[in-house]
Design a protein around this motif. Structure first.
Motif: not given
Length: 124
Positions: A98, A110, A112-113
């Protein structure tokens, strides 16, 4: 962006494993990294997280004193050293990233990957 975990396996209770996560394509030093786990029938939970600089770390209460999270921004790697493993640590472990300026991200939503996960099985 791909996160690739490795290091899972089968171990007896009391043993150790070291999970690794590589993020070659990520601007790594800008990201908070977290290790999550999920076992069948349970929700995904945050196990440990480390800030982008490595200065701040978070551990779930159940793993404090047994697990250690670390990172190397030059190598774009994050590790989770797991000692004194218990059968209840059995789960699919994921690393996640994140973008966060300061501190660690506590909310899984939260991040992202995500990696594909690596299985950890602890036998009694």
């Amino acid at each position: 962006v791909e996160l690739v975990e490795s290091g899972g396996g089968l171990v007896q209770a009391g043993g150790s494993l070291r999970l690794s996560c590589e993020a070659a394509e990520l601007p790594f030093s800008a990201y908070c990294l977290g290790w999550f786990r999920q076992s069948p029938g349970k929700e995904r939970e945050l196990v440990a997280a480390i800030s982008n600089s490595g200065a701040t770390k978070y551990y779930q209460d159940s793993v404090k004193g047994r697990f250690t999270i670390s990172r190397d921004n030059a190598q774009k790697m994050v590790w989770l050293q797991m000692d004194s493993l218990k059968p209840e640590d059995t789960a699919l472990y994921y690393c996640a990233a994140d973008w966060l300026r300061v501190g660690v991200q506590m909310k899984g939503s939260e991040y992202e990957y995500w990696g594909q996960g690596t299985q950890v099985t602890v036998s009694s």
